[in-house]
Motif scaffolding. Structure first.
Motif, PDB file in Angstrom:
ATOM      1  N   GLY A 193       0.796  -1.220   0.000  1.00  0.00           N
ATOM      2  CA  GLY A 193       0.000   0.000   0.000  1.00  0.00           C
ATOM      3  C   GLY A 193       0.829   1.271   0.000  1.00  0.00           C
ATOM      4  N   LYS A 194       2.136   1.141   0.218  1.00  0.00           N
ATOM      5  CA  LYS A 194       2.990   2.332   0.176  1.00  0.00           C
ATOM      6  C   LYS A 194       3.708   2.348  -1.168  1.00  0.00           C
ATOM      7  N   ARG A 195       4.091   3.541  -1.590  1.00  0.00           N
ATOM      8  CA  ARG A 195       4.612   3.633  -2.954  1.00  0.00           C
ATOM      9  C   ARG A 195       5.810   4.566  -3.062  1.00  0.00           C
ATOM     10  N   ALA A 196       6.790   4.130  -3.862  1.00  0.00           N
ATOM     11  CA  ALA A 196       7.873   5.017  -4.278  1.00  0.00           C
ATOM     12  C   ALA A 196       7.653   5.297  -5.759  1.00  0.00           C
ATOM     13  N   VAL A 197       7.661   6.563  -6.131  1.00  0.00           N
ATOM     14  CA  VAL A 197       7.331   6.933  -7.510  1.00  0.00           C
ATOM     15  C   VAL A 197       8.421   7.844  -8.065  1.00  0.00           C
TER      16      VAL A 197
END
Ligand code: ARG
Length: 579
Positions: A361-365
């Motif tokens: 559910g966490k994101r690096a973009v």
């Protein structure tokens, strides 16, 4: 209050659901005269159902419950559902927006804790156009995220550690600390780096000293750290100057440079090793994340520790990911970094995910961007061929803006004129950067970015100045017109068009955060400024015959000024009162 677009989308969804549950209405603003929105979803849906678009569209029209919102909902033969808003409904929404300090932008339902990694220049090296773009785009994303109600942590991931520092410190010693600090803080970073490099390349003795110096730096030798600090501080003084000129949010407190992660690197290696991810490859310790191959189709390594035991850029980025999602517990990490680093970042993200450092559910973009080109369509260079010094670029923009402002409005006193020139000059550079789709390259063109016509900062700033000038000329206090209590009446077509455009602010802000694309806000502000200009030139405000019409038009002017001002603010651009 839900946004206008959302309200209509929701009602249309219900209508489409009666034809096929979950079918996408594909709602868009319309450019057809007399039509405000159109839903194009019937076309794809008809193909799926084996019927005609017109058939689907007329079913949607029959089912749509839009009384009080739309004056007309019709099905075009091609299958478009055309929607025309009800004037009274539109007027009420504009009144609400006028009285709303957030101008119709609702705070985010599920606020996120976001880190934005941006600017990130390198110590003792010139900032280049890529750092400029990162700074401008990153700052806009920080402002927009915060305005939308998210919590924002800025990180300036400066390059302040690693093997080149052995060489740089030795060059500092050779040059004398005072001289070196001077060169670095006035922004002569390129010369400093080049000389250090040249000395290093020419002399085996210098190479040996540099190597020893790296060992001392790594082992925390006090004198070496002091010399390192001299380099860092002098560079920071220069970065501060650029940041201040640009009016960035970044402060020294936002610096979380590569050196910050140095003590965490051995544990990154240990953790990767115990997860079974480390592979020895020609003496280096690497991870091979799945799905990354070179041109020959061979798996690509992410080098975590080099054969000489030193850690590289990737190790630091892995430590940063671990800290951001683990220690700090953030939800989203945005990396505003040039497109050439896409593979490096994607590989770091993949390795961190494999290691379990990016919780579900966490994101690096990665938010990549293209290059800045000179008039010759090559990478931006100064006349002498050297890379352009950013401060010079910004100073020249202000100087050019000063000449234009002096010519357009000679009545401004010198102090105000200088302030306006700064807002226009810096605003023009930022706007030129933000208004192109960030993944594309753009040509750095003074004449275009400083033009009062077109999708430019001065054009939008000037439209706002015109709104404000009406109040000044009429000696009218704008406050009551921004209260939401003065009725809006929409008589003329262009008043209606202005109302529809004003209500587009919330979707434009959402658009920026949807795809991390500031140009969507620029396009919106440009359009709004254009509609306002037509309104201003065709609808008398102070001279309107009927008092209620005059008051309504003053509301439109006050609201337009507020939206343009807030929009520019989200872009990080100041808006003058007069120009
Ligand atoms: N200092 C790097 C450069 O100049 C940019 C750093 C970007 N951020 C990161 N976390 N890698 O290329």
């Amino acid at each position: 209050m839900p946004g206008l677009h959302d309200t209509i989308a929701q009602r249309l969804q219900q209508a489409f659901d009666t034809v096929e549950p979950g079918a996408d209405p594909v709602l868009r603003p319309s450019t057809r005269p007399g039509v405000d929105f159109q839903a194009n979803g019937a076309i794809a849906l008809a193909r799926r159902l084996g019927t005609t678009p017109a058939e689907v569209a007329s079913k949607v029209v029959a089912a749509a419950q839009l009384e009080g919102i739309c004056a007309a909902v019709t099905a075009a033969p091609q299958g478009f559902v055309n929607l025309t808003l009800d004037d009274a409904f539109l007027a009420r929404r504009v009144e609400e927006q006028a009285g709303d300090g957030r101008l119709g932008v609702r705070p985010a339902g599920g606020p996120l804790r976001v880190v934005v990694d941006y600017a990130s220049p390198n110590v003792a090296k010139e900032m280049h156009a890529g750092h400029l773009r990162s700074a401008i785009i990153g700052d806009c994303l920080c402002r927009t995220l915060a305005f939308a109600g998210h919590s924002v942590r800025r990180e300036n991931h400066i390059g302040d550690w690693g093997t080149p520092f052995g060489m740089l410190i030795e060059h500092l010693v050779d040059l004398g600390e005072e001289q070196a600090a001077h060169e670095l803080s006035v922004g002569d970073l390129d010369a400093f780096y080049r000389q250090a490099r040249a000395g290093f390349d020419a002399s085996p003795e210098m190479q040996e000293r540099s190597r020893r110096r790296v060992v001392l730096l790594q082992s925390g030798d006090a004198e070496t750290l002091r010399l390192w600090r001299v380099l860092v501080d002098a560079s920071l003084a220069y970065f501060d100057e650029v940041n201040a000129k640009l009016g960035l949010l970044l402060t020294r407190a936002d610096i979380v440079g590569e050196s910050h992660f140095n003590p965490l690197l051995p544990d990154v290696v240990r953790a990767l090793d115990s997860a079974g991810l480390l592979v020895d490859s020609e003496g280096a310790r690497c991870v091979f994340p799945p799905g990354f191959t070179n041109r020959e189709g061979e798996p690509l390594p992410l080098i975590v520790q080099k054969s000489d035991e030193g850690y590289g850029y990737a190790a630091t980025d892995l430590a940063a990911l671990r800290e951001r999602f683990g220690t700090l517990g953030l939800d989203l990490a945005l990396y505003v970094v040039g497109a050439p680093q896409a593979q490096h970042l994607e590989m770091c993200f993949a390795v961190a995910a494999e290691a379990g450092w990016i919780p579900p559910g966490k994101r690096a973009v990665h938010v990549p961007f293209g290059s800045v080109l000179g008039a010759d369509r090559k990478m931006l260079r100064s006349r002498s061929g050297a890379s352009v010094k950013l401060v010079d670029l910004l100073d020249e923009s202000v100087a050019r803006a000063a000449a234009i402002v002096a010519e357009k409005n000679p009545s401004l006193d010198p102090a105000e004129s200088a302030g306006v020139a700064r807002m226009v000059g810096i605003g023009a550079v930022k706007y030129a950067d933000l208004s192109t789709d960030r993944v594309r390259d753009y040509v750095f063109d003074w004449d275009r970015m400083l033009s009062f016509d077109g999708n430019t900062a001065p054009y939008v700033q000037y439209a706002r100045v015109r709104c404000l000038s009406i109040f000044r000329r009429g000696e009218i206090d704008p406050a009551p017109y921004a209260s939401g209590r003065v009725p809006v009446v929409l008589g003329e077509g262009v008043e209606r068009a202005l109302a529809v455009s004003l209500l587009g602010f919330a979707p434009a802000v959402a658009g920026v955060l949807d795809t991390w694309s500031p140009h969507r806000l620029c396009s919106y502000l440009f359009e709004l400024a254009g509609v306002f200009t037509t309104f201003f030139e065709t609808c008398p405000v102070l001279k309107a015959a009927i008092p209620a019409v005059r008051d309504s038009r003053l509301v439109l002017c006050a609201l337009t000024a507020a939206v343009l001002g807030r929009g520019l603010d989200l872009l990080g651009i100041e808006a003058p009162e007069r120009m």
